[in-house]
Motif scaffolding. Structure first.
Motif, PDB file in Angstrom:
ATOM      1  N   SER A 101       0.806  -1.224   0.000  1.00  0.00           N
ATOM      2  CA  SER A 101       0.000   0.000   0.000  1.00  0.00           C
ATOM      3  C   SER A 101       0.840   1.275   0.000  1.00  0.00           C
ATOM      4  O   SER A 101       0.381   2.308  -0.454  1.00  0.00           O
ATOM      5  CB  SER A 101      -0.967   0.004   1.189  1.00  0.00           C
ATOM      6  OG  SER A 101      -0.234  -0.039   2.398  1.00  0.00           O
ATOM      7  N   PRO A 112       4.121   3.251  -1.398  1.00  0.00           N
ATOM      8  CA  PRO A 112       5.218   3.248  -2.370  1.00  0.00           C
ATOM      9  C   PRO A 112       6.573   3.377  -1.681  1.00  0.00           C
ATOM     10  O   PRO A 112       6.712   4.079  -0.681  1.00  0.00           O
ATOM     11  CB  PRO A 112       4.942   4.486  -3.231  1.00  0.00           C
ATOM     12  CG  PRO A 112       3.496   4.776  -3.053  1.00  0.00           C
ATOM     13  CD  PRO A 112       3.174   4.338  -1.651  1.00  0.00           C
ATOM     14  N   ARG A 124       1.969   6.746  -6.564  1.00  0.00           N
ATOM     15  CA  ARG A 124       1.235   5.474  -6.485  1.00  0.00           C
ATOM     16  C   ARG A 124       1.113   4.827  -7.863  1.00  0.00           C
ATOM     17  O   ARG A 124       1.192   3.603  -7.990  1.00  0.00           O
ATOM     18  CB  ARG A 124      -0.132   5.680  -5.858  1.00  0.00           C
ATOM     19  CG  ARG A 124      -0.015   6.021  -4.361  1.00  0.00           C
ATOM     20  CD  ARG A 124      -1.344   6.002  -3.655  1.00  0.00           C
ATOM     21  NE  ARG A 124      -1.925   4.678  -3.638  1.00  0.00           N
ATOM     22  CZ  ARG A 124      -1.577   3.704  -2.800  1.00  0.00           C
ATOM     23  NH1 ARG A 124      -0.616   3.899  -1.936  1.00  0.00           N
ATOM     24  NH2 ARG A 124      -2.175   2.549  -2.828  1.00  0.00           N
ATOM     25  N   TRP A 149       4.490   3.278  -8.569  1.00  0.00           N
ATOM     26  CA  TRP A 149       4.648   2.115  -7.704  1.00  0.00           C
ATOM     27  C   TRP A 149       3.863   0.923  -8.239  1.00  0.00           C
ATOM     28  O   TRP A 149       4.365  -0.203  -8.300  1.00  0.00           O
ATOM     29  CB  TRP A 149       4.224   2.477  -6.286  1.00  0.00           C
ATOM     30  CG  TRP A 149       4.372   1.397  -5.277  1.00  0.00           C
ATOM     31  CD1 TRP A 149       3.365   0.808  -4.562  1.00  0.00           C
ATOM     32  CD2 TRP A 149       5.574   0.778  -4.826  1.00  0.00           C
ATOM     33  NE1 TRP A 149       3.868  -0.133  -3.704  1.00  0.00           N
ATOM     34  CE2 TRP A 149       5.239  -0.170  -3.845  1.00  0.00           C
ATOM     35  CE3 TRP A 149       6.919   0.940  -5.169  1.00  0.00           C
ATOM     36  CZ2 TRP A 149       6.173  -0.960  -3.200  1.00  0.00           C
ATOM     37  CZ3 TRP A 149       7.856   0.149  -4.525  1.00  0.00           C
ATOM     38  CH2 TRP A 149       7.475  -0.783  -3.557  1.00  0.00           C
ATOM     39  N   TYR A 150       2.627   1.156  -8.638  1.00  0.00           N
ATOM     40  CA  TYR A 150       1.783   0.095  -9.180  1.00  0.00           C
ATOM     41  C   TYR A 150       2.425  -0.524 -10.422  1.00  0.00           C
ATOM     42  O   TYR A 150       2.506  -1.757 -10.542  1.00  0.00           O
ATOM     43  CB  TYR A 150       0.382   0.649  -9.496  1.00  0.00           C
ATOM     44  CG  TYR A 150      -0.437  -0.254 -10.364  1.00  0.00           C
ATOM     45  CD1 TYR A 150      -1.084  -1.370  -9.834  1.00  0.00           C
ATOM     46  CD2 TYR A 150      -0.560  -0.003 -11.731  1.00  0.00           C
ATOM     47  CE1 TYR A 150      -1.836  -2.203 -10.639  1.00  0.00           C
ATOM     48  CE2 TYR A 150      -1.306  -0.838 -12.545  1.00  0.00           C
ATOM     49  CZ  TYR A 150      -1.937  -1.941 -11.995  1.00  0.00           C
ATOM     50  OH  TYR A 150      -2.666  -2.778 -12.792  1.00  0.00           O
TER      51      TYR A 150
END
Length: 188
Positions: free
Chosen positions: A62, A64, A116, A119-120
């Motif tokens: 959840s 990063p 985010r 990161w994803y």
């Protein structure tokens, strides 16, 4: 808490439960970095801490964890080299999520949402059989959420996706729901 569960591929399993109930702990157990006090956690038939299991799964925590001075592009180059993935494919994914203007910017300059997104993409590069995603939609706009939900739905056609999320975007085709509760877990 004791837990016994088997998640079969393909499919999208929504993992839910209240704050502090153990959803992120489940993610860490699946990652192999946290080992259970008792029992065993297997991913793809292998112990979760086995390096071969690591190559077959992707974990998106959840929060990063980015290198502040590396650019978005540097992060993608690093990740694709580590996973044996195609850089051009991952750059296309990043651009599709709206990161084009920031490709050559340091990670420390990114907004929460853009960090985010990066990161994803980093956490889901290359080929894998299982993805475990912890709150991947937090802090994202509607368009990005829709794009990620579409990608996750596509993966679930031929892989296992465990999705930890308090809320689901509309239209996300969940095959099973797994609820963590104080006394254990429940299937729905």
């Amino acid at each position: 808490m004791q837990l016994s569960a088997t998640f079969e591929a393909p499919g999208l399993v929504h993992v839910q439960g209240g704050n502090g109930i153990g959803k992120s702990t489940l993610v860490e157990l699946c990652s192999g970095y946290l080992r259970p006090w008792q029992g065993i956690v297997r991913v793809g038939g292998m112990d979760a801490h086995d390096p071969r299991a690591r190559a077959a799964r992707r974990i998106c925590r959840s929060q990063p964890a980015l290198y502040p001075d590396m650019t978005v592009r540097d992060h993608l180059v690093f990740t694709t080299r580590c996973n044996g993935a195609d850089l051009d494919t991952e750059l296309i994914r990043a651009v599709d999520l709206g990161l084009y203007p920031w490709l050559d910017q340091a990670a420390r300059t990114l907004s929460t949402g853009n960090a985010r997104k990066l990161w994803y993409v980093m956490c889901t590069t290359g080929r894998f059989n299982c993805a475990v995603l912890d709150e991947p939609f937090n802090g994202l706009d509607h368009d990005t959420t829709h794009k990620i939900a579409t990608e996750i739905s596509g993966w679930s056609d031929n892989r296992l996706v465990l999705l930890v999320s308090h809320t689901l975007p509309p239209g996300l085709a969940v095959s099973d729901t797994f609820t963590l509760e104080a006394a254990g877990a429940a299937w729905r």
